[in-house]
Scaffold this motif. Structure first.
Motif, PDB file in Angstrom:
ATOM      1  N   GLY A 224      51.417  -0.887  17.592  1.00 38.82           N
ATOM      2  CA  GLY A 224      52.817  -0.539  17.569  1.00 38.82           C
ATOM      3  C   GLY A 224      52.966   0.509  16.596  1.00 38.82           C
ATOM      4  N   GLU A 225      54.093   1.209  16.529  1.00 33.60           N
ATOM      5  CA  GLU A 225      54.455   2.318  15.831  1.00 33.60           C
ATOM      6  C   GLU A 225      55.260   1.971  14.457  1.00 33.60           C
ATOM      7  OE1 GLU A 225      57.265   5.625  16.954  1.00 33.60           O
ATOM      8  OE2 GLU A 225      55.656   6.670  17.240  1.00 33.60           O
ATOM      9  N   PHE A 226      54.725   2.189  13.244  1.00 33.93           N
ATOM     10  CA  PHE A 226      55.427   2.128  11.996  1.00 33.93           C
ATOM     11  C   PHE A 226      55.776   3.387  11.412  1.00 33.93           C
ATOM     12  CE2 PHE A 226      55.615   1.545   7.376  1.00 33.93           C
ATOM     13  CZ  PHE A 226      56.278  -0.037   7.338  1.00 33.93           C
ATOM     14  N   THR A 227      57.093   3.557  11.023  1.00 34.49           N
ATOM     15  CA  THR A 227      57.527   4.596  10.254  1.00 34.49           C
ATOM     16  C   THR A 227      57.806   4.491   8.908  1.00 34.49           C
ATOM     17  OG1 THR A 227      59.098   5.223  12.441  1.00 34.49           O
ATOM     18  CG2 THR A 227      59.627   6.424  10.155  1.00 34.49           C
ATOM     19  N   ASN A 228      56.855   5.365   8.396  1.00 35.57           N
ATOM     20  CA  ASN A 228      56.974   5.148   6.859  1.00 35.57           C
ATOM     21  C   ASN A 228      58.035   5.547   6.107  1.00 35.57           C
ATOM     22  OD1 ASN A 228      56.334   7.866   6.311  1.00 35.57           O
ATOM     23  ND2 ASN A 228      54.286   7.521   5.940  1.00 35.57           N
ATOM     24  N   LYS A 229      57.992   5.447   4.764  1.00 33.97           N
ATOM     25  CA  LYS A 229      59.512   6.028   3.901  1.00 33.97           C
ATOM     26  C   LYS A 229      59.455   7.448   4.094  1.00 33.97           C
ATOM     27  CE  LYS A 229      61.695   5.472  -0.506  1.00 33.97           C
ATOM     28  NZ  LYS A 229      61.874   4.843  -1.803  1.00 33.97           N
ATOM     29  N   ALA A 230      58.633   8.207   4.159  1.00 35.37           N
ATOM     30  CA  ALA A 230      58.553   9.679   4.379  1.00 35.37           C
ATOM     31  C   ALA A 230      58.774  10.114   5.804  1.00 35.37           C
ATOM     32  CB  ALA A 230      57.109  10.379   3.964  1.00 35.37           C
ATOM     33  N   GLY A 231      59.031   9.105   6.520  1.00 35.36           N
ATOM     34  CA  GLY A 231      59.453   9.556   7.924  1.00 35.36           C
ATOM     35  C   GLY A 231      58.323   9.893   9.119  1.00 35.36           C
ATOM     36  N   LYS A 232      57.098   9.616   8.636  1.00 36.93           N
ATOM     37  CA  LYS A 232      55.705   9.749   9.144  1.00 36.93           C
ATOM     38  C   LYS A 232      55.698   8.499  10.140  1.00 36.93           C
ATOM     39  CE  LYS A 232      51.088  10.820   8.968  1.00 36.93           C
ATOM     40  NZ  LYS A 232      49.963  11.445   8.179  1.00 36.93           N
ATOM     41  N   LYS A 233      55.250   8.885  11.590  1.00 42.34           N
ATOM     42  CA  LYS A 233      55.174   7.601  12.396  1.00 42.34           C
ATOM     43  C   LYS A 233      53.599   7.672  12.413  1.00 42.34           C
ATOM     44  CE  LYS A 233      59.370   8.575  14.863  1.00 42.34           C
ATOM     45  NZ  LYS A 233      59.860   7.563  14.377  1.00 42.34           N
ATOM     46  N   LYS A 234      53.193   6.162  12.270  1.00 43.55           N
ATOM     47  CA  LYS A 234      51.366   6.322  12.732  1.00 43.55           C
ATOM     48  C   LYS A 234      51.478   4.652  13.445  1.00 43.55           C
ATOM     49  CE  LYS A 234      50.696   6.416   8.401  1.00 43.55           C
ATOM     50  NZ  LYS A 234      50.066   6.065   7.038  1.00 43.55           N
ATOM     51  N   THR A 235      50.443   4.667  14.313  1.00 44.64           N
ATOM     52  CA  THR A 235      50.128   3.557  14.870  1.00 44.64           C
ATOM     53  C   THR A 235      49.404   2.573  14.151  1.00 44.64           C
ATOM     54  OG1 THR A 235      49.969   5.056  17.062  1.00 44.64           O
ATOM     55  CG2 THR A 235      48.671   2.852  16.958  1.00 44.64           C
ATOM     56  N   VAL A 236      49.732   1.359  14.245  1.00 44.67           N
ATOM     57  CA  VAL A 236      49.348   0.181  13.359  1.00 44.67           C
ATOM     58  C   VAL A 236      49.241  -1.028  14.189  1.00 44.67           C
ATOM     59  CG1 VAL A 236      49.991   1.159  11.219  1.00 44.67           C
ATOM     60  CG2 VAL A 236      51.390  -0.733  12.483  1.00 44.67           C
ATOM     61  N   ASP A 237      48.496  -2.147  13.749  1.00 49.14           N
ATOM     62  CA  ASP A 237      48.203  -3.341  14.496  1.00 49.14           C
ATOM     63  C   ASP A 237      49.630  -4.256  13.917  1.00 49.14           C
ATOM     64  OD1 ASP A 237      45.998  -2.837  15.902  1.00 49.14           O
ATOM     65  OD2 ASP A 237      44.612  -3.660  14.384  1.00 49.14           O
ATOM     66  N   PHE A 238      50.155  -4.721  15.117  1.00 47.25           N
ATOM     67  CA  PHE A 238      51.311  -5.684  14.644  1.00 47.25           C
ATOM     68  C   PHE A 238      51.006  -6.813  15.384  1.00 47.25           C
ATOM     69  CE2 PHE A 238      53.735  -1.782  14.567  1.00 47.25           C
ATOM     70  CZ  PHE A 238      54.843  -2.149  13.443  1.00 47.25           C
ATOM     71  N   MET A 239      51.366  -8.022  14.553  1.00 44.81           N
ATOM     72  CA  MET A 239      51.163  -9.345  14.703  1.00 44.81           C
ATOM     73  C   MET A 239      52.468 -10.030  15.184  1.00 44.81           C
ATOM     74  SD  MET A 239      48.931 -10.506  11.546  1.00 44.81           S
ATOM     75  CE  MET A 239      50.034 -10.023  10.468  1.00 44.81           C
TER      76      MET A 239
END
Length: 415
Positions: A224-239
Motif C-alpha cells: 500500500g501507499e504511505f505518505t510521510n511527513k514531508a509529503g513523499k509517497k512510498k510503497t510499503v507492506d501493510f498488515m
C-alpha cells in the motif's frame, strides 16, 4: 513460535565531581533482605491506579511534546519514570520537591505504585513479562552508600546490590547481567569500562515476550501507499485485520490491537486529514488519553498497520530542566545526600534515553535504554470503520489493566 518481544533496559550512572581513588562483583544481596510490604498495598494502589497512570501519562506527554519533531520518535514512559524514581529515592529537600512536582506525585506513593505494578505483572505460557533492577557502586573508601537508600530500592524495586571496582571486569559483569535479564536480547550495554568519576550505576531491565492474540497470515500482508511527513509517497507492506477496539478523540480516530490473552495492546491514533500529528499531540493530556483508551468501544473496524522498524535516542537533561527539575543537574544545588556521601557533591550530568521498535506480522520487538548520569560537583453498531495508518500517526504499547503507556511513539516515515 511467532512472538513479540519488548525489551527495556534502564541505566542510571552516578558519578562524583572530585576524582575517586582507586570481579566478579560482590553481590551484597545475599544477606540484605527486603522489608515485607503490606499485601493490602497492592489492592489500594490498584484502586488508585487511574490517578497514578494519568500522572505518568501527563509527565510522559510533557516530555514527548518537547522532543517530537520530524523524525520517528519513541520513548518508554515506564523506563523514564522508573529511572528517575529510583534516583529520587536518594534526593532531599528542594531537589526532591522539584522532582516530585514534575512527576505530579510524591515519591512515596510512586514507589508504592511501581511496586504494585511490578509484583502484579501477569504472565502465562503465551506471554512472559519480567522486570529486574540492580545497583552497582564503586568499591572505594571515598564513597559511603546509605543503607536506607539501598533498603528502599530493595523493598520497592527488588534491586540487587553489587560492589565492584569499576574497571573492565565491572563492564563485563554489567553486560552479563543485562544480557541475562533481557533473555539475551541486549548483549552489550557498556562498550567501555565505567568513567573515572563514576561511582554508582542503577540498572533496570524489562523483558516482554508475547504473541499477538491473532497472528497475521500471509494473505493479510499487502502493499500500500504511505505518505510521510514531508509529503513523499512510498510503497510499503501493510498488515490488515478486523479489530474490536475503536478509539475516538477530538481530531483523531484509532484502534487497539491486543496481544496474547488480551493483557497488553498496541494502540494507534491517526489524526484527521489536515491536522498534523504534532498538533494532535500538543492537544493531548494524560486524562484525555487514558480515558480514550479505557472507554474504547467494541465496534468492529478494519485496521491497517504498516510494517516498520526504527531506532531513536535522546538526551533528556535539558528537557527535564525545562519541566522544572533544575537543582538535580546543578553541582552546587543538587542534594542527593540520601544516596550517600563521596568526595564531591552528587548531581545528574545526563539522562540518556535510547529505544528501538520493530512491528511486523510476527508482532512487535521494542527496547529502551535510559541513562541518568550524575557527577559530584460504546458506539451504535454500524458498518465497520476503516483505520488505515497510511500517514504519520501516534502509537503506544499499553497494559490493559492499568493502561500504563509502556512505550509511546510517532511514526513519521517508513524506511
Amino acid at each position: 513460535m511467532k512472538r513479540i518481544i519488548l525489551l527495556l533496559v534502564l541505566l542510571l550512572i552516578l558519578t562524583a565531581c572530585s576524582s575517586c581513588t582507586s570481579l566478579t562483583a560482590e553481590n551484597l544481596m545475599k544477606d540484605f533482605k527486603g522489608t515485607e510490604i503490606d499485601s493490602s498495598l497492592i489492592g489500594n494502589q490498584q484502586q488508585n491506579s487511574a490517578d497514578k497512570t494519568t500522572e505518568i501519562a501527563d509527565f510522559s506527554l510533557a516530555i514527548f511534546k518537547r522532543i517530537q519533531e520530524n523524525e520517528n520518535t519513541l520513548i518508554s514512559p515506564l523506563s523514564i519514570i522508573s529511572a528517575l524514581s529510583m534516583t529520587a529515592n536518594g534526593a532531599e529537600k528542594n531537589t526532591l520537591s522539584q522532582m516530585e512536582e514534575v512527576f505530579g506525585t510524591d515519591i512515596g506513593s510512586l514507589n508504592e505504585y511501581l511496586y504494585s505494578y511490578r509484583v502484579d505483572l501477569p504472565t502465562s505460557d503465551k506471554f512472559k513479562v519480567s522486570i529486574a533492577n540492580s545497583i552497582w557502586f564503586k568499591d572505594t573508601k571515598n564513597l559511603i552508600i546509605e543503607e536506607g537508600f539501598l533498603q528502599t530500592n530493595k523493598d520497592y524495586y527488588n534491586a540487587d546490590v553489587y560492589k565492584a571496582p569499576f574497571d573492565d571486569s565491572t563492564k563485563n559483569d554489567i553486560n552479563a547481567w543485562v544480557n541475562k535479564k533481557t533473555n539475551e536480547q541486549i548483549k552489550e550495554l557498556l562498550r567501555e569500562k565505567p568513567p573515572e568519576n563514576s561511582v554508582l550505576y542503577l540498572i533496570n531491565a524489562l523483558s516482554f515476550d508475547a504473541e499477538w492474540q491473532e497472528i497475521y497470515q500471509d494473505t493479510a500482508i499487502r502493499e500500500g501507499e504511505f505518505t510521510n511527513k514531508a509529503g513523499k509517497k512510498k510503497t510499503v507492506d501493510f498488515m490488515d485485520s478486523a479489530e474490536y477496539g475503536y478509539i475516538e478523540l477530538p481530531n483523531a480516530i484509532g484502534f487497539s490491537k491486543p496481544y496474547a490473552d488480551n493483557q497488553y495492546s498496541f494502540v494507534a491514533l491517526l489524526p484527521e486529514e489536515g491536522f498534523s500529528v504534532s498538533d494532535f499531540i500538543k492537544s493531548l493530556d494524560g486524562k484525555l488519553l487514558i480515558n480514550a483508551i479505557k472507554n474504547q468501544s467494541d465496534e468492529r473496524i478494519y485496521a491497517f498497520i504498516p510494517k516498520f522498524t526504527f531506532e531513536y535516542s535522546k538526551e533528556l537533561s535539558e528537557i527535564l530542566k525545562e519541566l522544572g527539575i533544575k537543582d538535580a543537574f546543578d553541582v552546587n544545588l543538587a542534594d542527593f545526600s540520601a544516596i550517600g556521601s563521596s568526595e564531591g557533591n552528587l548531581f545528574i550530568n545526563r539522562v540518556i534515553h535510547k529505544t528501538k521498535i520493530e512491528v511486523d506480522e510476527k508482532g512487535t520487538k521494542a527496547g529502551a535504554v535510559t541513562a541518568v548520569e550524575l557527577y559530584a560537583g460504546a458506539a451504535a453498531k454500524t458498518e465497520p470503520k476503516i483505520v488505515k495508518l497510511n500517514r504519520p500517526f501516534f502509537f503506544m504499547i499499553v497494559d490493559n489493566k492499568f493502561h500504563m503507556p509502556i512505550f509511546m511513539g510517532v511514526l513519521n516515515d517508513v524506511k
